[in-house]
Design an enzyme around this catalytic site. Structure first.
Site, PDB file in Angstrom:
ATOM      1  N   TRP A 291       0.890  -1.160   0.000  1.00  0.00           N
ATOM      2  CA  TRP A 291       0.000   0.000   0.000  1.00  0.00           C
ATOM      3  C   TRP A 291       0.926   1.207   0.000  1.00  0.00           C
ATOM      4  O   TRP A 291       1.688   1.423   0.938  1.00  0.00           O
ATOM      5  CB  TRP A 291      -0.882  -0.006   1.240  1.00  0.00           C
ATOM      6  CG  TRP A 291      -1.896   1.080   1.274  1.00  0.00           C
ATOM      7  CD1 TRP A 291      -3.055   1.155   0.557  1.00  0.00           C
ATOM      8  CD2 TRP A 291      -1.862   2.259   2.079  1.00  0.00           C
ATOM      9  NE1 TRP A 291      -3.736   2.295   0.873  1.00  0.00           N
ATOM     10  CE2 TRP A 291      -3.034   2.997   1.799  1.00  0.00           C
ATOM     11  CE3 TRP A 291      -0.975   2.770   3.024  1.00  0.00           C
ATOM     12  CZ2 TRP A 291      -3.341   4.208   2.411  1.00  0.00           C
ATOM     13  CZ3 TRP A 291      -1.278   3.976   3.632  1.00  0.00           C
ATOM     14  CH2 TRP A 291      -2.442   4.684   3.324  1.00  0.00           C
TER      15      TRP A 291
ATOM     16  N   GLU B 178     -21.233   6.850  12.004  1.00  0.00           N
ATOM     17  CA  GLU B 178     -20.697   5.571  11.530  1.00  0.00           C
ATOM     18  C   GLU B 178     -21.433   5.121  10.262  1.00  0.00           C
ATOM     19  O   GLU B 178     -20.817   4.610   9.322  1.00  0.00           O
ATOM     20  CB  GLU B 178     -20.799   4.523  12.652  1.00  0.00           C
ATOM     21  CG  GLU B 178     -20.376   3.117  12.268  1.00  0.00           C
ATOM     22  CD  GLU B 178     -18.962   2.992  11.711  1.00  0.00           C
ATOM     23  OE1 GLU B 178     -18.179   3.946  11.770  1.00  0.00           O
ATOM     24  OE2 GLU B 178     -18.648   1.913  11.184  1.00  0.00           O
TER      25      GLU B 178
ATOM     26  N   GLU C 113     -17.229   4.908   2.393  1.00  0.00           N
ATOM     27  CA  GLU C 113     -15.987   4.186   2.110  1.00  0.00           C
ATOM     28  C   GLU C 113     -16.162   3.025   1.143  1.00  0.00           C
ATOM     29  O   GLU C 113     -15.239   2.707   0.409  1.00  0.00           O
ATOM     30  CB  GLU C 113     -15.261   3.752   3.392  1.00  0.00           C
ATOM     31  CG  GLU C 113     -15.899   2.633   4.149  1.00  0.00           C
ATOM     32  CD  GLU C 113     -15.092   2.230   5.387  1.00  0.00           C
ATOM     33  OE1 GLU C 113     -13.866   2.260   5.344  1.00  0.00           O
ATOM     34  OE2 GLU C 113     -15.728   1.869   6.397  1.00  0.00           O
TER      35      GLU C 113
ATOM     36  N   LYS D  60      -6.778  -2.002   5.162  1.00  0.00           N
ATOM     37  CA  LYS D  60      -7.381  -2.420   6.431  1.00  0.00           C
ATOM     38  C   LYS D  60      -6.657  -1.852   7.636  1.00  0.00           C
ATOM     39  O   LYS D  60      -7.259  -1.398   8.582  1.00  0.00           O
ATOM     40  CB  LYS D  60      -7.390  -3.955   6.494  1.00  0.00           C
ATOM     41  CG  LYS D  60      -8.010  -4.522   7.759  1.00  0.00           C
ATOM     42  CD  LYS D  60      -9.491  -4.214   7.832  1.00  0.00           C
ATOM     43  CE  LYS D  60     -10.142  -4.743   9.089  1.00  0.00           C
ATOM     44  NZ  LYS D  60     -11.470  -4.125   9.287  1.00  0.00           N
TER      45      LYS D  60
HETATM   46  O1  M6R Z   1      -7.639  -1.080  13.332  1.00  0.00           O
HETATM   47  P1  M6R Z   1      -8.233   0.198  13.787  1.00  0.00           P
HETATM   48  O2  M6R Z   1      -9.538   0.008  14.510  1.00  0.00           O
HETATM   49  O3  M6R Z   1      -7.296   1.028  14.621  1.00  0.00           O
HETATM   50  O4  M6R Z   1      -8.548   1.014  12.479  1.00  0.00           O
HETATM   51  C1  M6R Z   1      -9.028   2.314  12.552  1.00  0.00           C
HETATM   52  C2  M6R Z   1      -9.565   2.775  11.230  1.00  0.00           C
HETATM   53  O5  M6R Z   1      -8.565   2.786  10.260  1.00  0.00           O
HETATM   54  C3  M6R Z   1     -10.722   1.904  10.745  1.00  0.00           C
HETATM   55  O6  M6R Z   1     -11.755   1.856  11.682  1.00  0.00           O
HETATM   56  C4  M6R Z   1     -11.281   2.449   9.418  1.00  0.00           C
HETATM   57  O7  M6R Z   1     -11.901   3.678   9.632  1.00  0.00           O
HETATM   58  C5  M6R Z   1     -12.242   1.456   8.769  1.00  0.00           C
HETATM   59  N1  M6R Z   1     -11.943   1.345   7.385  1.00  0.00           N
HETATM   60  C6  M6R Z   1     -13.653   1.887   8.826  1.00  0.00           C
HETATM   61  O8  M6R Z   1     -14.520   0.966   8.277  1.00  0.00           O
END
Ligand code: M6R
Length: 609
Positions: A74, A482, A489, A604
């Site tokens: 990435w 949310e 997204e 992710k």
């Molecule tokens: O692994 P994490 O919970 O720390 O990730 C945080 C965000 O990158 C994550 O929640 C992101 O916003 C998702 N793609 C949302 O669906």
């Protein structure tokens, strides 16, 4: 943010490298590559694009060899391209490296290396690692890598292979994950466990600053100074199937449907049988400790941040402790007022989000006690925090977070009830009522998931709209945030969430005929006011989908469509109300033909700033 794999043993390395990279594609997917030692030299194959491009190439070439490393990327430094794909090589082609993270001083190192005659072929920070090891090599691969580690600043998980000593892989990590899979006469290296669970369940999880020499029969772990470190074998108990799609079209929908199970497992053993209390064996708080907390600061990113906003309502209303919620990438740069009377709660599904990890370190530096809510056992955030609550959502592969969010809400609610009990801020009957509600949640979530036809129809009907608005008050507003992120997204529809009472201060200007507005109205204490806001948008000819609780006949009079969730406590409503929003986003993305599990520009696990 990238995925790394390595193999050494009697089998064909390329086969495992591709198989492992497929399991890590969620970590990055703009290009991929492998390097395999064929008995006389290392051959590198790499291509820009999804892993299947590389896979086809590898199928044709069929690289032979029993040791190799691989990478799925990435982009951070340098756009996605063949040249910028990993593995990277030195000038001679005798050293190759794959890397996840950022080498912060790479420009300075690159200039020095160029001055010494090294020729660079990519725009990446990673390439300096290959040239550095070449520069330091004086007949001892391990010694050269140690010198590289002393030179670099930044975050990394890196794996090296050399023509000179092809009987070993050398790897190291700092602020990015790396696990070693222990096989029988073979060993594996990977960024994450799903890459290796089909091959072995015995692992070493490397800690920051550790380096490992991996041969087919042995794994030596040491610190950067070369002092041996004795590692405990971490046995993986996940079901291999759990990391696969299991019959669903996408990981996201599979994970949405896993929510009843994830909720059940996250509450398992933590709700007293008589509903009287929350049991957190892993937390060691006393009444005095809780009384000493003057403020809670919640720090997280994306969906986890939205969970934090719900957490603010929980902790303030139930435990009566003031709460601030920060986006992790902002926290460090605003001189936060944090001290030893502050509890910092960091929330992260992956436990590897760099901004959240950095915020956690900052809060610790300022003297705060720290508590992590995370889904990944042994992750960097879990290891850094003073105390950890694991959500038990199982591996979440889809980029769009779903089951992690609902289980994070449950984690936060249980913490709020746990503190409330110490502080005496809630009557016993109230605690019991919420715990009873928590026990009903899995079956109620299941009930929502059993009846999705209406949601599919809305998604088809409104899936091609340019803009969608989400409104709600209080906890409904937090859920609206949310819902709008989910839609944005994965379906790329422009979606905005507003506190319903705020519309008339500007946003109402955007409401025109036919614009879909998703109005959440599950909170009884602000119900009438929410209905007034629904009337405001209806008066501007918006199409309104109202989300309320079963038995709500009133809302039906003012909206075009309704989705009713099972009746539950106000604090549990967000956990159920978000499910129709996840489904709506999912089916809208499917309607538009979007790549649901791998939305454009996203990955992710965001392990860069
Ligand atoms: O692994 P994490 O919970 O720390 O990730 C945080 C965000 O990158 C994550 O929640 C992101 O916003 C998702 N793609 C949302 O669906």
């Amino acid at each position: 943010m990238c995925g790394i794999v390595g193999y050494i043993g009697p089998k064909q390395a390329a086969q495992f490298l591709i198989e492992g990279l497929k399991k890590l594609e969620y970590r990055g997917y703009d290009s991929a590559g492998i390097a395999v030692y064929d008995g006389s030299k290392i051959n590198v194959e790499k291509s820009v694009g999804r892993l299947n491009v590389l896979e086809k190439k590898v199928e044709q070439i069929a690289p032979k060899g029993h040791v190799g490393i691989g990478h799925t990327r990435w982009a951070t430094h340098g756009r996605p391209s063949d040249a910028n794909s990993h593995p990277h090589t030195d000038c001679s082609g005798n050293f190759v490296v794959v890397h996840n993270g950022i080498i912060e001083n790479y420009l300075h190192l690159k200039e020095k290396l160029i001055a010494k005659g090294h020729v660079f072929t990519s725009e990446t920070d990673t390439e300096v690692l290959a040239h550095l090891v070449e520069e330091h090599y004086q007949g001892d691969f391990e010694a050269a890598v140690k010198k590289v580690l002393a030179d670099v600043e930044g975050s990394y998980a890196m794996v090296f292979l050399s023509n000179y000593e092809p009987d070993k892989i050398i790897c190291s990590k700092q602020d990015n994950p790396l696990v070693i899979g222990l096989g029988d006469g073979e060993n594996f290296v990977a960024s994450d466990i799903p890459a290796i669970i089909n091959r072995t369940r015995k692992t070493y999880i490397l800690s920051d600053g550790e380096m490992a020499i991996v041969t087919k029969d042995s794994v030596w772990v040491m610190n950067r100074q070369g002092v041996p470190v004795s590692k405990k074998v971490f046995e993986v108990h996940w079901d291999a199937e759990a990391a696969e799609k299991g019959g669903y079209e996408h990981f996201m929908i599979k994970e949405i449907y896993e929510q009843p199970k994830a909720i059940r497992e996250t509450t398992a053993g933590r709700l007293a049988k008589d509903d009287s209390s929350i049991i957190f064996d892993e937390l060691k708080w006393t009444k005095d400790d809780v009384a000493a907390i003057r403020k809670i600061t919640i720090v997280a990113c994306g969906t986890a941040y939205h969970a934090g906003i719900v957490g603010k309502y929980y902790l303030e209303q139930l435990a009566r402790i003031p709460v601030e919620v920060d986006v992790a990438s902002e926290f460090r740069y605003r001189s936060p007022l944090v001290d030893d009377k502050t509890l910092a709660i960091v929330i992260s599904q992956s436990g590897e989000t760099l901004d959240t990890l950095a915020a956690l370190k900052e809060a610790k530096k300022l003297g705060a006690r720290t508590l992590a809510i995370t889904n990944v056992v042994g992750s960097s955030i879990a290891r850094e925090a003073d105390q950890v609550i694991y959500t038990q959502a199982g591996p979440e592969i889809a980029v769009a977070s779903t089951k992690a969010y609902t289980t994070q809400l449950i984690g936060l609610l249980m913490v709020a009830l746990y503190f409330a009990a110490f502080k005496g801020t809630l009557p016993e009957e109230r605690i019991q009522a919420i715990i009873r509600g928590l026990k009903q949640l899995p079956s109620q979530a299941h009930e929502i998931l059993e009846d999705v036809e209406a949601i599919k129809t809305f998604a088809k009907e409104y899936g091609f709209n340019e803009d969608v608005f989400f409104i709600g008050r209080s906890l409904d507003y937090a859920v609206a945030l949310e819902g709008s992120l989910k839609l944005k997204e994965i379906s790329y529809i422009h979606a905005e969430a507003y506190a319903a009472g705020e519309l008339k201060h500007g946003t109402l200007a955007l409401i025109i005929e036919g614009v879909p507005v998703i109005a959440l109205a599950t909170q009884r204490d602000v119900y009438e006011k929410t209905l007034s806001n629904i009337k405001e948008v209806k008066a501007r000819d918006a199409v309104v989908i109202g989300i309320g609780m079963q038995g709500d006949e009133e809302i039906k009079k003012y909206v075009d469509h309704t989705i009713l969730i099972p009746v539950t406590d106000k604090y549990l409503a967000p956990i159920l109300a978000v499910i129709p929003l996840q489904l709506l986003a999912y089916y809208a993305a499917v309607t538009r033909g979007a790549d649901v599990d791998k939305p454009r520009n996203l990955a992710k696990s965001v392990t860069v700033e």
